[in-house]
Write an enzyme that holds these catalytic residues in place. Structure first.
Site: not given
Lengths: 246, 246
Positions: B9-10, B72, B151, B183, B185
């Site tokens: 993942d990033s 991701c 984040e 996503c 997140h």
């Protein structure tokens, strides 16, 4: 001697600084480099920011620059000693310019609010620099969400109002005399910040850097000045933004 | 044969996917790699995302992986063909898992909202994949500000409400039957999204990927499963987040 400056930022934000310098014709030639492939820097670790900054300096050396301006507060707060060690020419950061601008406009007992990315605020460089100049009432607040709001051009007034509430909840905005815009993205939020901190002067380091360069580095206006724009990804986008802003 | 998976993942978002896979014990060993030094990917160009993905694959090959999961959505939407060309083993992305999950839960005439980063939405991969399965009412909206909100852990309900207004202003939330969280997140915003889209089922690809791996790759539960966490910057932070989530 030909004066050739590299101006370096993590992305497009530093164009606000490059514009002032270009218009003042302080250099014969300017190479602007935005490390857009690794933007943003401000939420990264100090060691990563130093590594990326040194790589960017190496890249800029290809163009035989003899002056480096770090138009990014996160870089200026973390990487100047390392950049100066690797460069055999002057390296100037926007934080010095910001502090210089405060000394021109603020009284010693003014209440100064410094806002910036996490990296900039954690470095404490504005606070230390201002204290060394005799300022005592300094409040530093990291406002990381301002960066993507500018990058995404999400200028919804009510959204911006909510981020102000999130970050400035404990302040009395009327008591702030000076707001240091410690990130090159933040001038684009000036109108909102001015409305919120209605008694404050906003300090934008891009405006002060020209004066600092003239005074401390004895740079004079050149007859002609050229500027080139480079980016580590999507150079076409950076050029488009530059054309719009310049 | 020992099954050793790389999960890539990033940043830390993919840990939500890694957790499901780890708990299902589908591999003897898992190497999780977050490219935290270059996060985020979702706002970068396709060519940059492909380059970073191939570099991450090369790095993961050091650990003799024989399976790759791209946890991701931005990577899964841009780089799978290139990753498959370079890997001599199976490469599975979360978008396939998300589409699989929709087919399990949605009727063909449901109104499906797909949200994700710019890279994911611009790739149109969810839309194309769902249309290929017979779905017709698909709305895709890029919601890039959701990423920094998660984040930065800026879970201010009124701030989140304003971002919803910004992105979902033209929708009637009651008409949405399915919301695909495109996503990694976004599951962290589930409670807010569920309140806003009160008639909708939320689809989280991390929950579907285990079933997809069992069914399409015939993976069976192992007796033991180990997991290691690596990051391109600040590995201590990634480990801390992993400990909190796992």
């Amino acid at each position: 001697m030909t004066f050739k400056a590299g101006i370096f930022d993590s992305g497009v934000g530093g164009l606000t600084v490059a514009k002032s310098i270009y218009q003042a014709k302080l250099f014969d030639e300017i190479i602007y480099f935005g490390d857009t492939a690794r933007v943003p820097y401000g939420s990264k670790n100090e060691s990563t920011i130093i590594r990326y900054s040194l790589e960017s300096l190496e890249f800029l050396k290809n163009f035989d620059i003899n002056f480096l301006i770090t138009a990014c507060n996160s870089v200026s707060s973390c990487a100047l000693p390392e950049l100066r060690k690797e460069a055999n020419f002057s390296v100037v950061g926007v934080i010095d310019a910001g502090i210089y601008a405060v000394t021109k406009q603020a009284k010693k007992d003014d209440t100064i609010l410094v806002i910036g990315t996490k990296a900039t605020i954690n470095s404490n460089l504005y606070k230390k620099g201002l204290e060394a100049k005799g300022y005592k009432n300094i409040i530093s607040i990291a406002t990381p969400l301002f960066v993507p709001i500018v990058e995404e051009e999400a200028y919804s007034p009510s959204l911006i109002k909510e981020t102000f509430k999130l970050y400035f909840d404990k302040l009395n905005p009327e008591e702030i005399d000076i707001v240091v815009l410690g990130c090159t993205h933040f001038p684009l939020l000036s109108s909102y910040l001015q409305k919120y901190f209605k008694n404050a002067k906003l300090i934008h380091s891009g405006e002060a850097i020209v004066e600092l360069l003239k005074k401390e580095y004895n740079l004079k206006e050149k007859q002609n000045s050229k500027i080139h724009f480079l980016a580590s990804e999507n150079p076409a986008h950076l050029k488009k933004v530059a054309q719009k802003w310049f």
